[in-house]
Design an enzyme around this catalytic site. Structure first.
Site, mmCIF file in Angstrom:
data_model
loop_
_atom_site.group_PDB
_atom_site.id
_atom_site.type_symbol
_atom_site.label_atom_id
_atom_site.label_comp_id
_atom_site.label_asym_id
_atom_site.label_seq_id
_atom_site.Cartn_x
_atom_site.Cartn_y
_atom_site.Cartn_z
ATOM 1 N N LEU A 140 2.537 18.274 -12.772
ATOM 2 C CA LEU A 140 3.061 19.159 -13.804
ATOM 3 C C LEU A 140 2.038 20.223 -14.181
ATOM 4 C CD1 LEU A 140 4.929 16.706 -16.217
ATOM 5 C CD2 LEU A 140 5.760 17.860 -14.160
ATOM 6 N N GLY B 164 0.082 8.924 -11.564
ATOM 7 C CA GLY B 164 -1.025 9.403 -12.393
ATOM 8 C C GLY B 164 -0.480 9.874 -13.717
ATOM 9 N N GLY B 165 -1.340 10.448 -14.540
ATOM 10 C CA GLY B 165 -0.914 10.882 -15.859
ATOM 11 C C GLY B 165 0.316 11.772 -15.810
ATOM 12 N N ASP B 166 0.255 12.856 -15.034
ATOM 13 C CA ASP B 166 1.398 13.759 -14.893
ATOM 14 C C ASP B 166 1.701 14.016 -13.427
ATOM 15 O OD1 ASP B 166 -0.891 15.196 -14.415
ATOM 16 O OD2 ASP B 166 -0.206 17.033 -15.370
ATOM 17 N N GLU B 167 1.487 13.017 -12.594
ATOM 18 C CA GLU B 167 1.689 13.158 -11.153
ATOM 19 C C GLU B 167 2.753 12.180 -10.663
ATOM 20 O OE1 GLU B 167 -1.885 13.326 -8.765
ATOM 21 O OE2 GLU B 167 -3.066 13.842 -10.533
#
Length: 273
Positions: A88, A128-131
């Site tokens: 993102l 991942g956090g935003d993956e």
């Protein structure tokens, strides 16, 4: 003769029994039938939790790797898997400006977009956090994967409202291809997709990049240069230089800019990279 056994059996009703049989000293046999249905359900919940991202309910990286066989079993000889690594854009600004509740809302929103876009021959995971990772079954034509990724970028770039404010963000995607019939490894494809994503984000926001072998070479060279830079710092290969700042009208030197230059023992003066 001593004969002990323990067997777990699933009944047609869906319940589970643990059957324990033991031989007594007198030569008899004692058997127990223990209902372990609740234990099995709890084990299943724990296994599912270990493979699932708690926020989006997508697979996590472990779940993706463990269920990959389900996807590859259905592959035809002409099929391969496109690995899409989605990241993102501007997600940090959503968290910083509107709080983590807004960030969680955006992640759930994007997870829903991914789930709506995929079919039976597709797997989606948050890694991942935003993956996110999407595994998409495609034929030889790469355009199917690129068109799919372009549609994802379009949908994931639309602002969404959280409470009384709009959240603005986007997405970039790197694509690599994985062909299990030709001895390819999914770990290598995941790395290649990550490299392609890095190249996409270097070009700007909302970009799409398909992996090329030259990208891996560049990435490896960058890693090597980073290692050599650390060694160069310890070896005193960096020198301080002063660059004059000149008034363009008068030609007068009005100051100096301090710069660190790297004198590599083999490459000479190394430019910024």
């Amino acid at each position: 003769k001593t004969l002990n056994s323990t067997v777990e059996q699933r009944l047609s009703t869906g319940r589970w029994l643990r059957i324990v049989e033991r031989t007594t000293p007198e030569g008899g046999r004692v058997g127990l039938r223990i209902d372990i249905t609740e234990l099995k359900r709890n084990q299943q919940k724990l296994e599912q939790a270990a493979c699932t991202d708690h926020l989006t309910r997508l697979l996590n990286r472990r779940g993706l790797m463990e269920t990959l066989d389900v996807l590859t079993i259905s592959l035809a000889d002409s099929d391969r898997i496109a690995v899409l690594h989605c990241d993102l854009d501007k997600f940090k600004s959503v968290n910083d400006e509107q709080g983590h509740a807004a960030g969680d809302f955006v992640l759930q929103h994007c997870a829903a977009i991914l789930q709506d876009a995929v079919g039976n021959d597709t797997m989606v995971a948050r890694v991942g956090g935003d993956e996110f990772i999407v595994l998409l079954v495609v034929e030889e034509d790469d355009r199917v994967a690129t068109k799919f990724a372009q549609n994802l970028i379009k949908e994931m770039s639309k602002p969404v409202q959280f409470q009384d404010r709009l959240c603005h963000f986007g997405a970039s995607v790197g694509i690599a291809f994985f062909d299990p019939f030709r001895g390819a490894k999914i770990e290598a494809a995941l790395t290649d997709a990550d490299i392609a994503l890095h190249e996409a984000k270097k070009s700007g926001k909302g970009r799409l990049q398909v992996f090329r072998n030259a990208m891996r070479d560049n990435a490896l060279e960058h890693i090597q240069m980073t290692k050599q830079m650390k060694a160069g710092l310890e070896a005193g290969q960096f020198e301080l230089h002063y660059q004059p700042q000149v008034n363009s009208k008068t030609g007068e030197i009005i100051g100096f800019e301090a710069l660190i230059r790297w004198l590599h023992p083999e490459r000479g003066w190394v430019p910024a990279f």
